[in-house]
Design a protein around this motif. Structure first.
Motif, PDB file in Angstrom:
ATOM      1  N   GLU A  65     -41.005   5.268 -43.924  1.00  0.00           N
ATOM      2  CA  GLU A  65     -41.984   5.400 -42.849  1.00  0.00           C
ATOM      3  C   GLU A  65     -42.680   6.759 -42.897  1.00  0.00           C
ATOM      4  N   SER A 113     -39.888   1.717 -48.883  1.00  0.00           N
ATOM      5  CA  SER A 113     -40.544   1.509 -47.576  1.00  0.00           C
ATOM      6  C   SER A 113     -40.293   2.663 -46.605  1.00  0.00           C
ATOM      7  N   ALA A 142     -49.083   1.221 -49.231  1.00  0.00           N
ATOM      8  CA  ALA A 142     -47.854   0.650 -48.679  1.00  0.00           C
ATOM      9  C   ALA A 142     -47.067  -0.080 -49.767  1.00  0.00           C
ATOM     10  N   TYR A 145     -45.368   6.698 -45.660  1.00  0.00           N
ATOM     11  CA  TYR A 145     -46.506   5.876 -45.232  1.00  0.00           C
ATOM     12  C   TYR A 145     -47.339   6.597 -44.172  1.00  0.00           C
ATOM     13  N   ASP A 152     -45.481   2.591 -51.758  1.00  0.00           N
ATOM     14  CA  ASP A 152     -44.392   3.142 -50.958  1.00  0.00           C
ATOM     15  C   ASP A 152     -43.176   2.222 -51.009  1.00  0.00           C
TER      16      ASP A 152
END
Length: 194
Positions: free
Chosen positions: A52, A50, A41, A55, A44
Motif C-alpha cells: 500500500e 501489493s 498497481a 502504491y 506493485d
C-alpha cells in the motif's frame, strides 16, 4: 548609462523545462491517470507484493502530472479524474476473494484503508489546477489591460504623421506635365518647356 540586470534562472527550473509538456484533454488526462495507475498497481503486485505504501507513493506524482499536463480549458477535470484513477489502480492490489462480490468488497476495503493517499493525491491535483487557473486568469487580465492601454491600431489612436501624409500624397495621381512625381512634384515644380 543604464545597466541591465539579467536574472539568472535556477538550474532546477532549467531542468524542469526540459521535461515533456503535453496538453491533454480532460478525457485524455483521465485515461492517462487511470492507465498509469493500473500499470503501476500491476508492477506493485508483482514486485512489492501489493504494498500500500508503494502504491500510495506512486499515486502522488501521477496526480501532480495529471494536473500539470491537462490543458487549461479542462483544468477542472484533474481533481475529478485522479480519484477515479486511484480506484482503477487499486483493483489489482485490493486482494479480494474469488467471485465478483469478493473483488468489489476488496476494492471498497482498499479504498477505505488508503483514503489518506487518495485525499493527498486529490489535494495535490486540486492545488496545482487552482494555481494554474489563477495564473491563467492573471495573464488574461494583463492582456486585456494591455489591449485597453495601447493595443488599438495606430490609425485610430493618433492622427497621421508627416511621413504617412507624404506617402498618401505620393500615391495621388499627378497632372500630366506637372513635373516631378509624388510629394516632391507638388512642392517644387519645374518650368515647362515650350
Amino acid at each position: 548609462m543604464y545597466r541591465v540586470r539579467v536574472r539568472s534562472v535556477p538550474p532546477v527550473v532549467l531542468a524542469l523545462r526540459r521535461f515533456p509538456n503535453p496538453r491533454l484533454t480532460g478525457i485524455g488526462a483521465g485515461l492517462f491517470a487511470a492507465l498509469t495507475m493500473f500499470v503501476l498497481a500491476c508492477v506493485d503486485r508483482l514486485l512489492f507484493d501489493s504494498s500500500e505504501l508503494v502504491y500510495g507513493l506512486l499515486f502522488l506524482p501521477v496526480s501532480a502530472l495529471t494536473a500539470l499536463w491537462v490543458r487549461p480549458a479542462d483544468l477542472v477535470t484533474a481533481p475529478i479524474s485522479v480519484p477515479i484513477a486511484f480506484a482503477v489502480g487499486a483493483f489489482p492490489i485490493s486482494g479480494g476473494s474469488e467471485g465478483l462480490g469478493g473483488q468489489i468488497m476488496g476494492l471498497v476495503t482498499a479504498l477505505a484503508v488508503h483514503a489518506g493517499w487518495l485525499y493527498g493525491g486529490t489535494l495535490i491535483a486540486g492545488l496545482i489546477a487552482s494555481v494554474r487557473k489563477v495564473r491563467q486568469m492573471r495573464a488574461r487580465r494583463r492582456y486585456v489591460l494591455a489591449q485597453g492601454r495601447g493595443g488599438a491600431p495606430t490609425s485610430e489612436r493618433a492622427p497621421r504623421s508627416a511621413a504617412a501624409s507624404s506617402a498618401v500624397a505620393a500615391a495621388k495621381p499627378v497632372r500630366a506635365g506637372a513635373g516631378g512625381a509624388g510629394a516632391a512634384g507638388a512642392v517644387t515644380r519645374r518650368p515647362q518647356r515650350p
